[in-house]
Scaffold this active site. Sequence first.
Site, PDB file in Angstrom:
ATOM      1  N   VAL A 163       0.863  -1.183   0.000  1.00 56.73           N
ATOM      2  CA  VAL A 163       0.000   0.000   0.000  1.00 56.73           C
ATOM      3  C   VAL A 163       0.897   1.231   0.000  1.00 56.73           C
ATOM      4  O   VAL A 163       1.687   1.428   0.927  1.00 56.73           O
ATOM      5  CB  VAL A 163      -0.934   0.042   1.232  1.00 56.73           C
ATOM      6  CG1 VAL A 163      -1.894   1.228   1.116  1.00 56.73           C
ATOM      7  CG2 VAL A 163      -1.705  -1.269   1.384  1.00 56.73           C
ATOM      8  N   THR A 164       0.789   2.061  -1.045  1.00 55.65           N
ATOM      9  CA  THR A 164       1.597   3.282  -1.094  1.00 55.65           C
ATOM     10  C   THR A 164       0.877   4.402  -0.340  1.00 55.65           C
ATOM     11  O   THR A 164      -0.354   4.405  -0.222  1.00 55.65           O
ATOM     12  CB  THR A 164       1.868   3.734  -2.542  1.00 55.65           C
ATOM     13  OG1 THR A 164       0.679   4.296  -3.095  1.00 55.65           O
ATOM     14  CG2 THR A 164       2.352   2.591  -3.416  1.00 55.65           C
ATOM     15  N   ILE A 222      -6.077   7.633   4.605  1.00 57.81           N
ATOM     16  CA  ILE A 222      -6.811   6.520   3.994  1.00 57.81           C
ATOM     17  C   ILE A 222      -5.893   5.315   3.808  1.00 57.81           C
ATOM     18  O   ILE A 222      -6.268   4.175   4.108  1.00 57.81           O
ATOM     19  CB  ILE A 222      -7.405   6.970   2.640  1.00 57.81           C
ATOM     20  CG1 ILE A 222      -8.506   8.015   2.867  1.00 57.81           C
ATOM     21  CG2 ILE A 222      -7.950   5.781   1.860  1.00 57.81           C
ATOM     22  CD1 ILE A 222      -8.965   8.731   1.597  1.00 57.81           C
ATOM     23  N   LEU A 228       6.702   8.274   1.752  1.00 57.47           N
ATOM     24  CA  LEU A 228       7.724   9.316   1.832  1.00 57.47           C
ATOM     25  C   LEU A 228       8.076   9.625   3.283  1.00 57.47           C
ATOM     26  O   LEU A 228       9.205  10.018   3.586  1.00 57.47           O
ATOM     27  CB  LEU A 228       7.127  10.567   1.167  1.00 57.47           C
ATOM     28  CG  LEU A 228       7.877  11.850   1.010  1.00 57.47           C
ATOM     29  CD1 LEU A 228       9.063  11.661   0.078  1.00 57.47           C
ATOM     30  CD2 LEU A 228       6.929  12.908   0.421  1.00 57.47           C
ATOM     31  N   ASP A 281      10.282   8.257  -2.301  1.00 55.63           N
ATOM     32  CA  ASP A 281       9.644   9.435  -2.883  1.00 55.63           C
ATOM     33  C   ASP A 281       9.172   9.024  -4.267  1.00 55.63           C
ATOM     34  O   ASP A 281       9.976   8.874  -5.191  1.00 55.63           O
ATOM     35  CB  ASP A 281      10.624  10.604  -2.974  1.00 55.63           C
ATOM     36  CG  ASP A 281       9.982  11.820  -3.634  1.00 55.63           C
ATOM     37  OD1 ASP A 281       8.817  11.732  -4.070  1.00 55.63           O
ATOM     38  OD2 ASP A 281      10.657  12.865  -3.720  1.00 55.63           O
ATOM     39  N   TYR A 289      -5.252  18.641  -9.791  1.00 53.57           N
ATOM     40  CA  TYR A 289      -5.689  17.472  -9.019  1.00 53.57           C
ATOM     41  C   TYR A 289      -6.754  16.686  -9.797  1.00 53.57           C
ATOM     42  O   TYR A 289      -6.660  15.461  -9.934  1.00 53.57           O
ATOM     43  CB  TYR A 289      -6.245  17.928  -7.665  1.00 53.57           C
ATOM     44  CG  TYR A 289      -6.663  16.789  -6.767  1.00 53.57           C
ATOM     45  CD1 TYR A 289      -5.721  16.066  -6.043  1.00 53.57           C
ATOM     46  CD2 TYR A 289      -8.007  16.432  -6.632  1.00 53.57           C
ATOM     47  CE1 TYR A 289      -6.101  15.014  -5.222  1.00 53.57           C
ATOM     48  CE2 TYR A 289      -8.394  15.392  -5.817  1.00 53.57           C
ATOM     49  CZ  TYR A 289      -7.437  14.684  -5.104  1.00 53.57           C
ATOM     50  OH  TYR A 289      -7.815  13.637  -4.285  1.00 53.57           O
TER      51      TYR A 289
END
Length: 247
Positions: A13-14, A20, A40, A60, A153
Site C-alpha cells: 500500500v503506497t 486513507i 515518503l 519518494d 488534481y
Amino acid sequence: MVTRRFGGRRVVVTGAARGIGARIAERFAAEGADVVVLDLLRDPGAAHAAAIGARFVEADLTDVASARAAMTEAIETLGGIDVLVNNAGILRFGSVMETTPEQWDEVLAVNSRSMLLTTQVAAQAMIEAGDGGAIVNLASMAGKAGGAGQVAYAASKSAVIALTRVTALELGEHRIRANALCPGYVLTEMGAATRTQEQVDLWSSYSPLGRLGTPDDVAGLALFLASDDGAYLTGQAVNVTGGMIMH
Ligand code: NAD
C-alpha cells in the site's frame, strides 16, 4: 466478526503512513495479509507499519528511480506480490487560469505518473509468478466530476481512471485486475489546513447520507475490490461518495 480474506496474500500500500492508506494497510493486515507500508514519511510510516505488524519501505514516488527501487524492495521483502494499492497522492489548489506548469507537473508526478511506475514493477512480478493479482488505484470523484479550483488534481485523477482502465484491458490476460476508487470528501490531513467547518457542513449536505466519508468507508471498498469477492470486477471506477455523485 473479522474475516481473514487475505491470509497468505502479499500486499503493498503506497502512501500508507497516514490517512486513507494507513487504514487500508491496517485492514489488510487485520485480515491476514503480509503488508508493506510504502511512504515518503519515514517516522510515521515506520511507526504505523510496526503497529500493524507490517514492513516499511521509504520512497519518494515522484523520483522515478526511487519509485522503482522501492517497489522492487517491497516485492522482495514480501517474496512476491498479490495486491498493489496505489494510494499516495497530494492535493494542490489552483484554477485553470492560475496553475503553473510546475504545479501541474508536480501533481501529475505524484498522483498519476507514480502509479504507472509502481504498476509496471508490480505487474511484471505478477506476470512472472503467473498467479494473477489485483491493483486498486485511488482516484477521486474529482476525476469524474472535475473540481473548480483544483484543475491539476482533477486532471491527475482522471488520468488515474484512464490508467486503471488501460491496465485492466492490457493485463486481464494475465488474470491481473485493476479497479479505481473515487472517494468524495474524506476527513484526513489532506486539505485540512484550509478546511473550514462551514465547508464541512456544506459538503455533508451534498450527500443523501448527510455526512462526509471516513478512511474506513474507503478501506472497505478497497479490500472488497482486491478480494476474491471482486473476482469479476476490472476496469471499474467505483464511487465511494455517500451518493454525492452518481455517474
Ligand atoms: P493524506 O495526505 O492523509 O495521505 C497521503 C499519503 O501519501 C501520505 O502518507 C503521504 O506521505 C503520501 N505521499 C505523498 N506524496 C508522496 C510521495 N511523493 N511519495 C510517497 N508517498 C507520498 O491523504 P488521504 O486523504 O489519506 O489521501 C489518500 C488518497 O486518497 C490520495 O490519492 C487522495 O488523492 C485520495 N482521495 C482523498 C480524498 C479526501 O477527501 N481525503 C478524496 C478523494 C481521493
